[in-house]
Design a protein around this motif. Sequence first.
Motif, PDB file in Angstrom:
ATOM      1  N   MET A 144       0.829  -1.189   0.000  1.00 55.95           N
ATOM      2  CA  MET A 144       0.000   0.000   0.000  1.00 55.95           C
ATOM      3  C   MET A 144       0.876   1.256   0.000  1.00 55.95           C
ATOM      4  SD  MET A 144      -3.026   1.070  -0.204  1.00 55.95           S
ATOM      5  CE  MET A 144      -3.608   2.722  -0.174  1.00 55.95           C
ATOM      6  N   SER A 145       2.014   1.191   0.698  1.00 58.29           N
ATOM      7  CA  SER A 145       2.910   2.357   0.716  1.00 58.29           C
ATOM      8  C   SER A 145       3.432   2.658  -0.677  1.00 58.29           C
ATOM      9  CB  SER A 145       4.083   2.108   1.669  1.00 58.29           C
ATOM     10  OG  SER A 145       3.622   1.987   2.982  1.00 58.29           O
ATOM     11  N   PHE A 146       3.788   1.602  -1.412  1.00 60.54           N
ATOM     12  CA  PHE A 146       4.254   1.789  -2.791  1.00 60.54           C
ATOM     13  C   PHE A 146       3.146   2.402  -3.643  1.00 60.54           C
ATOM     14  CE2 PHE A 146       4.605   0.155  -7.146  1.00 60.54           C
ATOM     15  CZ  PHE A 146       5.853   0.661  -7.496  1.00 60.54           C
ATOM     16  N   ALA A 147       1.937   1.869  -3.509  1.00 66.16           N
ATOM     17  CA  ALA A 147       0.797   2.394  -4.269  1.00 66.16           C
ATOM     18  C   ALA A 147       0.528   3.841  -3.890  1.00 66.16           C
ATOM     19  CB  ALA A 147      -0.440   1.529  -4.014  1.00 66.16           C
ATOM     20  N   HIS A 148       0.606   4.130  -2.607  1.00 62.88           N
ATOM     21  CA  HIS A 148       0.387   5.497  -2.114  1.00 62.88           C
ATOM     22  C   HIS A 148       1.413   6.448  -2.734  1.00 62.88           C
ATOM     23  CE1 HIS A 148      -1.099   8.465   0.761  1.00 62.88           C
ATOM     24  NE2 HIS A 148       0.150   8.773   1.033  1.00 62.88           N
ATOM     25  N   GLY A 149       2.665   6.031  -2.749  1.00 66.90           N
ATOM     26  CA  GLY A 149       3.710   6.860  -3.353  1.00 66.90           C
ATOM     27  C   GLY A 149       3.498   7.060  -4.834  1.00 66.90           C
ATOM     28  N   GLY A 150       2.988   6.032  -5.500  1.00 64.14           N
ATOM     29  CA  GLY A 150       2.770   6.116  -6.944  1.00 64.14           C
ATOM     30  C   GLY A 150       1.602   6.987  -7.332  1.00 64.14           C
ATOM     31  N   ASN A 151       0.723   7.289  -6.387  1.00 60.90           N
ATOM     32  CA  ASN A 151      -0.439   8.091  -6.739  1.00 60.90           C
ATOM     33  C   ASN A 151      -0.509   9.385  -5.948  1.00 60.90           C
ATOM     34  OD1 ASN A 151      -3.343   8.916  -7.109  1.00 60.90           O
ATOM     35  ND2 ASN A 151      -3.286   7.095  -8.382  1.00 60.90           N
ATOM     36  N   ASP A 152      -0.549   9.318  -4.635  1.00 62.22           N
ATOM     37  CA  ASP A 152      -0.740  10.540  -3.849  1.00 62.22           C
ATOM     38  C   ASP A 152       0.453  11.483  -3.910  1.00 62.22           C
ATOM     39  OD1 ASP A 152      -3.271   9.832  -3.233  1.00 62.22           O
ATOM     40  OD2 ASP A 152      -2.958   9.520  -1.103  1.00 62.22           O
ATOM     41  N   VAL A 153       1.676  10.954  -3.916  1.00 62.20           N
ATOM     42  CA  VAL A 153       2.833  11.838  -4.081  1.00 62.20           C
ATOM     43  C   VAL A 153       2.761  12.487  -5.454  1.00 62.20           C
ATOM     44  CG1 VAL A 153       5.353  11.976  -4.184  1.00 62.20           C
ATOM     45  CG2 VAL A 153       4.263  10.569  -2.449  1.00 62.20           C
ATOM     46  N   SER A 154       2.341  11.730  -6.436  1.00 60.21           N
ATOM     47  CA  SER A 154       2.179  12.282  -7.786  1.00 60.21           C
ATOM     48  C   SER A 154       1.118  13.374  -7.806  1.00 60.21           C
ATOM     49  CB  SER A 154       1.791  11.176  -8.767  1.00 60.21           C
ATOM     50  OG  SER A 154       2.762  10.158  -8.757  1.00 60.21           O
ATOM     51  N   ASN A 155       0.036  13.170  -7.059  1.00 59.27           N
ATOM     52  CA  ASN A 155      -0.993  14.204  -6.970  1.00 59.27           C
ATOM     53  C   ASN A 155      -0.414  15.492  -6.389  1.00 59.27           C
ATOM     54  OD1 ASN A 155      -2.890  12.345  -7.863  1.00 59.27           O
ATOM     55  ND2 ASN A 155      -3.709  11.938  -5.843  1.00 59.27           N
ATOM     56  N   ALA A 156       0.445  15.344  -5.389  1.00 59.56           N
ATOM     57  CA  ALA A 156       1.023  16.520  -4.740  1.00 59.56           C
ATOM     58  C   ALA A 156       2.067  17.195  -5.616  1.00 59.56           C
ATOM     59  CB  ALA A 156       1.645  16.113  -3.399  1.00 59.56           C
ATOM     60  N   ILE A 157       2.839  16.425  -6.349  1.00 62.22           N
ATOM     61  CA  ILE A 157       3.943  16.961  -7.143  1.00 62.22           C
ATOM     62  C   ILE A 157       3.478  17.442  -8.524  1.00 62.22           C
ATOM     63  CG2 ILE A 157       6.128  16.337  -8.260  1.00 62.22           C
ATOM     64  CD1 ILE A 157       6.283  16.761  -5.243  1.00 62.22           C
ATOM     65  N   GLY A 158       2.387  16.907  -9.036  1.00 58.84           N
ATOM     66  CA  GLY A 158       1.922  17.233 -10.385  1.00 58.84           C
ATOM     67  C   GLY A 158       1.802  18.720 -10.679  1.00 58.84           C
ATOM     68  N   PRO A 159       1.054  19.479  -9.879  1.00 56.70           N
ATOM     69  CA  PRO A 159       0.944  20.920 -10.154  1.00 56.70           C
ATOM     70  C   PRO A 159       2.285  21.648 -10.062  1.00 56.70           C
ATOM     71  CG  PRO A 159      -0.800  20.211  -8.680  1.00 56.70           C
ATOM     72  CD  PRO A 159       0.153  19.053  -8.807  1.00 56.70           C
ATOM     73  N   LEU A 160       3.118  21.259  -9.086  1.00 54.19           N
ATOM     74  CA  LEU A 160       4.438  21.872  -8.951  1.00 54.19           C
ATOM     75  C   LEU A 160       5.308  21.561 -10.163  1.00 54.19           C
ATOM     76  CD1 LEU A 160       6.632  23.355  -7.340  1.00 54.19           C
ATOM     77  CD2 LEU A 160       7.141  21.170  -6.221  1.00 54.19           C
ATOM     78  N   ALA A 161       5.281  20.313 -10.622  1.00 57.15           N
ATOM     79  CA  ALA A 161       6.075  19.924 -11.789  1.00 57.15           C
ATOM     80  C   ALA A 161       5.634  20.689 -13.032  1.00 57.15           C
ATOM     81  CB  ALA A 161       5.967  18.419 -12.014  1.00 57.15           C
ATOM     82  N   ALA A 162       4.333  20.869 -13.203  1.00 61.53           N
ATOM     83  CA  ALA A 162       3.827  21.630 -14.349  1.00 61.53           C
ATOM     84  C   ALA A 162       4.289  23.081 -14.283  1.00 61.53           C
ATOM     85  CB  ALA A 162       2.307  21.560 -14.396  1.00 61.53           C
ATOM     86  N   ALA A 163       4.211  23.680 -13.085  1.00 59.04           N
ATOM     87  CA  ALA A 163       4.652  25.075 -12.927  1.00 59.04           C
ATOM     88  C   ALA A 163       6.141  25.208 -13.210  1.00 59.04           C
ATOM     89  CB  ALA A 163       4.328  25.566 -11.524  1.00 59.04           C
ATOM     90  N   LEU A 164       6.941  24.284 -12.697  1.00 59.34           N
ATOM     91  CA  LEU A 164       8.388  24.326 -12.945  1.00 59.34           C
ATOM     92  C   LEU A 164       8.707  24.157 -14.426  1.00 59.34           C
ATOM     93  CD1 LEU A 164       9.773  22.281  -9.921  1.00 59.34           C
ATOM     94  CD2 LEU A 164      10.016  24.736 -10.334  1.00 59.34           C
ATOM     95  N   SER A 165       7.971  23.288 -15.085  1.00 57.14           N
ATOM     96  CA  SER A 165       8.183  23.067 -16.513  1.00 57.14           C
ATOM     97  C   SER A 165       7.921  24.338 -17.310  1.00 57.14           C
ATOM     98  CB  SER A 165       7.273  21.934 -17.002  1.00 57.14           C
ATOM     99  OG  SER A 165       7.411  21.743 -18.384  1.00 57.14           O
ATOM    100  N   ILE A 166       6.844  25.035 -16.981  1.00 55.99           N
ATOM    101  CA  ILE A 166       6.504  26.286 -17.674  1.00 55.99           C
ATOM    102  C   ILE A 166       7.554  27.355 -17.371  1.00 55.99           C
ATOM    103  CG2 ILE A 166       4.820  28.171 -17.770  1.00 55.99           C
ATOM    104  CD1 ILE A 166       2.645  25.963 -17.353  1.00 55.99           C
ATOM    105  N   LEU A 167       8.012  27.428 -16.117  1.00 53.30           N
ATOM    106  CA  LEU A 167       9.041  28.404 -15.749  1.00 53.30           C
ATOM    107  C   LEU A 167      10.355  28.162 -16.495  1.00 53.30           C
ATOM    108  CD1 LEU A 167       8.528  28.790 -11.903  1.00 53.30           C
ATOM    109  CD2 LEU A 167       8.168  30.531 -13.660  1.00 53.30           C
TER     110      LEU A 167
END
Length: 155
Positions: free
Chosen positions: A1-24
Amino acid sequence: MSFAHGGNDVSNAIGPLAAALSILHGGASGAKIVIPTDVLAWGGFGIVAGLMVWGYRVIATIGKKITELTPTRGFAAEFAAASVVLFASKLGLPISATHTLVGAVMGVGFARGLNSVRAETVKEIVVSWAVTIPVGALFAVFYTWVLTRLLSCVL
């Protein structure tokens, strides 16, 4: 479950930041995003820090307040939730591992009978889910408005 959690919820948290960094860094909106390893590491660090500070409350609610769990029931709930989260991650669907696990814990309780699940706890959880989505949206509108105003003054 920890692996699954990392594969989804961490991605949910990092997704908007990664998009903003990419545009910057000159990337186009909607283009393929390359996520730097240090950004992923900070996301993982944030998850661990949150677990250390507030996680005990969620652990107590899921582990003790929804239904009585035995090692077998706990494994069944974790395996069911991990299966769902990993499948959703493979499809690129941003779901909540925590919500999925709560559903799985409720499921092992329901397998013992409807009265085996504490209705009051489930009600509190469902209300919190219903409240957090619109409140999150309202906060995002407010923060976007404030940041836009601040950046327009600076730039």
